[in-house]
Design an enzyme around this catalytic site. Structure first.
Site, PDB file in Angstrom:
ATOM      1  N   LYS A  32       0.842  -1.211   0.000  1.00  0.00           N
ATOM      2  CA  LYS A  32       0.000   0.000   0.000  1.00  0.00           C
ATOM      3  C   LYS A  32       0.871   1.253   0.000  1.00  0.00           C
ATOM      4  CE  LYS A  32      -0.300  -0.278   5.043  1.00  0.00           C
ATOM      5  NZ  LYS A  32      -1.149  -0.714   6.186  1.00  0.00           N
ATOM      6  N   TYR A 263      15.020  30.122   8.065  1.00  0.00           N
ATOM      7  CA  TYR A 263      13.915  30.907   8.624  1.00  0.00           C
ATOM      8  C   TYR A 263      13.979  30.949  10.149  1.00  0.00           C
ATOM      9  CZ  TYR A 263      11.531  30.606   4.073  1.00  0.00           C
ATOM     10  OH  TYR A 263      11.197  30.697   2.759  1.00  0.00           O
TER      11      TYR A 263
HETATM   12  C1  LIG Z   1      -0.448  -1.772   6.856  1.00  0.00           C
HETATM   13  C2  LIG Z   1      -1.043  -3.039   7.285  1.00  0.00           C
HETATM   14  C3  LIG Z   1      -0.249  -4.189   7.502  1.00  0.00           C
HETATM   15  C4  LIG Z   1       1.260  -4.151   7.473  1.00  0.00           C
HETATM   16  O1  LIG Z   1       1.725  -3.629   8.688  1.00  0.00           O
HETATM   17  P1  LIG Z   1       3.302  -3.533   9.007  1.00  0.00           P
HETATM   18  O2  LIG Z   1       3.329  -3.059  10.413  1.00  0.00           O
HETATM   19  O3  LIG Z   1       3.848  -2.528   8.059  1.00  0.00           O
HETATM   20  O4  LIG Z   1       3.875  -4.873   8.801  1.00  0.00           O
HETATM   21  C5  LIG Z   1      -0.891  -5.369   7.760  1.00  0.00           C
HETATM   22  N1  LIG Z   1      -2.229  -5.442   7.831  1.00  0.00           N
HETATM   23  C6  LIG Z   1      -3.027  -4.364   7.679  1.00  0.00           C
HETATM   24  C7  LIG Z   1      -4.485  -4.514   7.781  1.00  0.00           C
HETATM   25  C8  LIG Z   1      -2.465  -3.126   7.416  1.00  0.00           C
HETATM   26  O5  LIG Z   1      -3.246  -2.049   7.268  1.00  0.00           O
END
Ligand SMILES: *Cc1c(COP(=O)(O)O)cnc(C)c1O
Length: 370
Positions: A32, A263
């Site tokens: 993702k 800044y």
């Molecule tokens: C993002 C996500 C994962 C992966 O989690 P990590 O901590 O990056 O291994 C697994 N399951 C779900 C539902 C997620 O949203």
């Protein structure tokens, strides 16, 4: 002048090492958010090369991007809205996570009904139970009704319940164990309703490393696949960071002692010094919270951001060291190569490694290491 070097071989290596370290029959690698900033398709191909059985995304559009790239591996997506059209995803064999009766109805109504000459699509779903995270998933109170409705839809040939899943809070080992017990119960309840899920899955990277007894049929691995350190057993697996984030020094100049930098002049030189200008800012994913703190390496030597990170650039006081225009300034990469880790940056910015790698902006070209 900006670069995120992406290392598919590191991802493949990490996935292979994690597969060998888990008792789960299947490994899903989460790609993702553009493969956690590394590029979804690149990350997916590397994960499959490392032996991933499944891929996971949040949105269905992210899943379709994988299909469009010709990736045929099983893909699970778990986040969609009530007005989203899932039909294309379902036709493309994307499995969807379903948390409620409303979502089940949406999936059933959007699976193509078929015609006398075509069977239509059978929507492949993974029912999600909220065992305690308080995010998506049916509550334990709603679970029986969701399972019964899914069994009825399966009987009607519209749906196949491929899996049952949940997600852990990581609040404590005890909290995760309680969630694990609630999950085992939910899987039993689903079977008692007549469902036959092939895959029960609850563990992400952290639990796969720290609570191997929760591995069940499949683990969903995100952050660890990208080589961001995870505490526990994974610390001994030799996981390798898959991103090196750097910018080229675009300008150097000598300034006198007491010169304000950036800044608000939150930094001042303490002697005559060379300032090196790096063309990366918060628009590129360098957190402003890491002003005067984020570590960098230029020419093998460590410095830190001097003054505020601005939108497009920050300065580094390199003192009397011979830094030249064109030198590369590495923000994070592989500590084994002498570069700061993502974790150091996360600490400097008061956040977590996940946020560092997923926020590298669109202006930074991803350069793929072959
Ligand atoms: C993002 C996500 C994962 C992966 O989690 P990590 O901590 O990056 O291994 C697994 N399951 C779900 C539902 C997620 O949203």
């Amino acid at each position: 002048m900006r670069e995120a070097l992406i290392r598919p071989q590191a991802i493949a290596h990490n996935v292979q090492a994690i597969r060998q370290a888990t008792s789960a029959a299947k490994t899903l690698v989460v790609v993702k958010a553009g493969g956690y900033g590394h590029g979804a398709v690149i990350a997916a191909r590397a994960a499959l090369e490392g032996g991933a059985d499944w891929l996971g995304t949040a949105d269905v559009d992210e899943a379709l991007e994988l299909r469009e790239a010709g990736i045929t591996a099983p893909v699970l997506s778990w986040l969609f809205g009530p007005t989203d059209d899932l039909s294309v995803a379902l036709e493309n064999g994307i499995d969807v996570g379903v948390s409620s009766l409303g979502q089940l109805a949406q999936v059933v109504s959007q699976a193509s009904p078929g015609t006398p000459v075509s069977p239509g699509t059978v929507a492949r779903v993974h029912l999600k139970i909220d065992t305690g995270l308080g995010r998506s998933g049916a509550t334990p109170d709603q679970w029986a009704a969701l399972c019964e409705a899914a069994a009825a839809a399966e009987g009607g040939g519209k749906v196949r319940v491929v899996g049952v899943f949940s997600h852990l809070s990581g609040a404590s080992a005890e909290a995760d164990a309680l969630q694990g017990a609630a999950f085992a119960l939910a899987c039993d309840q689903a079977r008692a309703t007549g469902l036959d899920p092939e895959l029960c899955h609850i563990s992400a990277s952290n639990a796969t490393s720290n609570s191997p007894e929760l591995a069940s049929d499949m683990v969903r691995i995100g952050i660890a696949a990208y080589g961001v350190p995870v505490a526990g057993r994974f610390a001994g697996l030799g996981l390798r960071p898959a991103m090196r984030f750097s910018g080229q020094v675009v300008l150097t100049k000598r300034v006198s002692s007491g010169h304000g930098v950036g800044y608000g002049h939150t930094y001042r030189t303490t002697g005559e010094a060379t300032l090196a200008l790096v063309p990366l800012g918060y628009a590129d994913g360098v957190p402003r919270h890491a002003s005067s703190a984020g570590p960098v390496v230029i020419g093998g030597r460590r410095f830190s951001v001097s003054g505020r990170v601005s939108m497009d650039q920050f300065s580094v006081d390199v003192g009397d060291h011979g830094v030249r225009e064109g030198d590369w300034c590495v923000l994070w990469g592989d500590p084994a190569e002498g570069h700061p880790s993502v974790e150091e940056w996360a600490e400097a910015a008061g956040t977590i490694g996940y946020e560092m790698i997923t926020r590298v902006g669109p202006r930074v070209p991803r350069v793929i290491e072959r």
